[in-house]
Design an enzyme around this catalytic site. Structure first.
Site: not given
Length: 278
Positions: A96, A2-3, A159, A114
DNA sequence: AGCTGGTCCTGATGGC
DNA sequence: TGCCATCAGGACCAGC
């Protein structure tokens, strides 16, 4: 998997099977995800109709009239559609395959080896899902019309952390993961270690455009630079984007021929061309 | 053994 | 100097 592009591609693939359909059954075989899948999820969902399938950052939002099912795929999660399968007709679940959601006409199966992902229920009584603790502090959507160089410039003042770390943090702009962070910074000619506040206005504009372009192209080709990506229909051999820098350490930069270098930031690999990126 | 797509949480830091 | 937003690291887990 997943991005943001993979999540958006998943959303587009699932939406036709979900929107307007009624949930017939929910089976949870493993509830130990990042947070436990709430007990009684089946009771919440069965007999209810999915109004729309949305996305915020990398979260999928299944909107019902009585609440929202929040789904995050973590590092290794994926939803797979089995068209036409009532729960009994689907292939037997693999090791899974942790959750099945049966709707009219299809079975949706969540796989996540995972288990860094999440599946949570947010009832309407708890307020707008956008104010959920996991969603409230997310940055702007990269395809929001307001996201541009000026936005990025303003949001990164003060930042001190590196621009790559700030992109990954997701509180400025959502959806840029480890692969697309390297790719975007390469495209914008910005060194990943540059303190975010040292990226000037003009280069913020380049970076905002690069982020949008990289993500849009990835969505367009249906997926991913990821090795094990499969479409929600389960097709293998999905098109892979050719990365300019990610995973190309030692190979020549497509722009100047200098070898691509790998470095580590926050325990994650970063790839760059030290000649093209300052 | 050391990598790998994400991100929340904690305790520490650092800039105004 | 003190405050509080920000930062860095650890944690979660399986597969290659």
């Amino acid at each position: 998997m997943p991005e943001l592009p993979e999540v958006e591609v998943t959303r587009q693939a699932l939406a036709p099977w979900l929107e307007g359909r009624e949930v017939r059954a929910v089976q949870v075989r493993e509830r130990r995800f990042r947070w436990p899948v709430p007990p009684g999820l089946a009771r919440q969902l069965v007999g209810r109709r999915v109004q729309a399938l949305g996305r915020r950052g990398k979260y999928l939002l299944w909107r019902f009239d009585h609440g929202t099912l929040i789904s995050h795929l973590g590092m290794s999660g994926s939803w797979r559609v089995h068209p036409g399968a009532a729960s009994g007709a689907a292939p037997p679940p693999g090791l899974h395959d942790h959750v099945d959601v049966a709707v009219d006409g299809a079975l949706l199966r969540l796989t996540d080896p995972r288990r860094f992902g999440a599946l949570l229920w947010h009832p309407v009584g708890a307020g707008a899902v956008e104010r959920h603790a996991l969603l409230a502090h997310l940055g702007i959507e990269p395809f929001d019309a307001c996201f541009d160089g000026d936005w990025l410039y303003r949001a990164t003042r003060g930042r001190v952390a590196s621009i790559k770390q700030v992109l990954l943090a997701g509180d400025v702009v959502v959806g840029v993961g480890n692969i697309y962070a390297s790719e975007s910074l390469y495209r914008a000619g910005i060194h990943p270690r540059r303190p975010a506040r040292r990226v000037g206005r003009a280069r913020c504009a380049l970076l905002a455009a690069a982020i949008r372009a990289v993500l849009a192209e990835a969505i367009e080709v249906g997926g991913s630079t990821l090795r094990d990506f499969r479409s929600a229909a389960g097709e293998e051999g999905y098109f892979m984007i050719e990365a300019n820098v990610y995973g190309r350490a030692g190979q020549p930069c497509h722009r100047c021929g200098n070898p691509i270098r790998k470095l580590v930031q926050g325990q994650r690999a970063t790839y760059l061309c030290v000649r093209c990126q300052r």
